[in-house]
Design an enzyme around this catalytic site. Sequence first.
Site, PDB file in Angstrom:
ATOM      1  CE  LYS A  48      -3.260   2.871   0.916  1.00  0.00           C
ATOM      2  NZ  LYS A  48      -4.271   3.245  -0.051  1.00  0.00           N
ATOM      3  CB  CYS A 131      -2.817   9.972  -3.568  1.00  0.00           C
ATOM      4  SG  CYS A 131      -4.184   9.654  -2.358  1.00  0.00           S
TER       5      CYS A 131
HETATM    6  O1  RRO Z   1      -5.625   5.865  -0.440  1.00  0.00           O
HETATM    7  C1  RRO Z   1      -6.360   6.212  -1.226  1.00  0.00           C
HETATM    8  O2  RRO Z   1      -7.432   6.969  -1.149  1.00  0.00           O
HETATM    9  C2  RRO Z   1      -6.183   5.930  -2.733  1.00  0.00           C
HETATM   10  C3  RRO Z   1      -4.738   6.266  -3.059  1.00  0.00           C
HETATM   11 BR1  RRO Z   1      -3.312   6.639  -2.216  1.00  0.00          BR
HETATM   12  C4  RRO Z   1      -4.644   5.934  -4.621  1.00  0.00           C
HETATM   13  O3  RRO Z   1      -3.424   6.091  -5.393  1.00  0.00           O
HETATM   14  N1  RRO Z   1      -5.657   5.838  -5.309  1.00  0.00           N
HETATM   15  C5  RRO Z   1      -6.996   5.451  -4.742  1.00  0.00           C
HETATM   16  O4  RRO Z   1      -7.829   5.491  -5.580  1.00  0.00           O
HETATM   17  N2  RRO Z   1      -7.130   5.894  -3.565  1.00  0.00           N
END
Ligand code: RRO
Length: 320
Positions: A48, A131
């Site tokens: 993650k 993100c």
């Molecule tokens: O954690 C998120 O809300 C998230 C991330 Br870091 C990302 O790169 N893409 C996404 O759809 N959610």
Amino acid sequence: MVRLSNTSNNVFGIDFAPAIWNASGAWCMTPEELHDLGKSKSGAILIKSTTKEPREGNLKPRYFETKLGSINSMGLPNLGPKVYCDLIPALRAYGKPVMASISGMKPEDNLPICTAYMDAGIDSLEINLSCPNIVGKPQVAFDFETSRKILTEVKAISGKTPVGVKLPPYPDPIFNTQMADIIKETKIDYVVCINSVPHTCIIDADSEEFAIKNKFGGLGGEYVKPVALGQVRRFYELLEGKIPVIGCGGITNGRDALEHFLAGASAVQIGTQLMKETPLVFERIERELAQELQRKGVSLREVIGRAKPRENQIEKMRNY
Ligand code: RRO
């Protein structure tokens, strides 16, 4: 005789068998989930997206699935570099590449996270510049100067560890051109596209509620496959097939994966369908992809970028 399977590939100097693994964010936040990926048929374990400090993320409900995909506003929940780095020796025991995704809340956060992962023996660094879910914080990949600076700095310390960049879908190809120039200039080793399609809404007409608490979120799944294929193809062409593109977006079966390879992907990642189906998804999608390739009598390495323009007019569409 050892035979390379037709679904494997060597990408940015690493063997992936199969060339299919999880998208960062999907089934990869907790130690249990990462071990599940290790035990599964996933070709790699991608952790993650990690910030300098652990994060709880956004308020729930923050993830919602529909028949055609998913919406999320997770807000970068993660356990922080120390927990993930300490897990790496155990994850490496599965005999597949273990890769990090890095998403500093501030540009200067990225280097210490990368250094921690490199010291822990990570196989590659995927810099997440896309993100979509931190309220008030634009996606870095639209700020080309900051993107260039981050990628230059990471490449300066990464040594032999491959560095990739995770990108959003760009709404105009001029952005792809600008980013491709930065990727070439900074000698980035691979590109991952796409992240979820940002600032989307799903609404339930009965309850008159948004699907998630933050109203807006990143869209994934079948909804986004044509968007993903467009971005994969753009970067495949702009990078002239010399810098590998990892396709992500809307892959629910082996045929979808094949479309990504035909567009120009050298490997693919699975997000929404992994969440829907558990890590058992990898065994199924690899089997289906192998069947598709067998029917054509080729390996996936031979179909990369092979999609060509349609020549024949379809009768029904003759007036258009
Ligand atoms: O954690 C998120 O809300 C998230 C991330 Br870091 C990302 O790169 N893409 C996404 O759809 N959610």
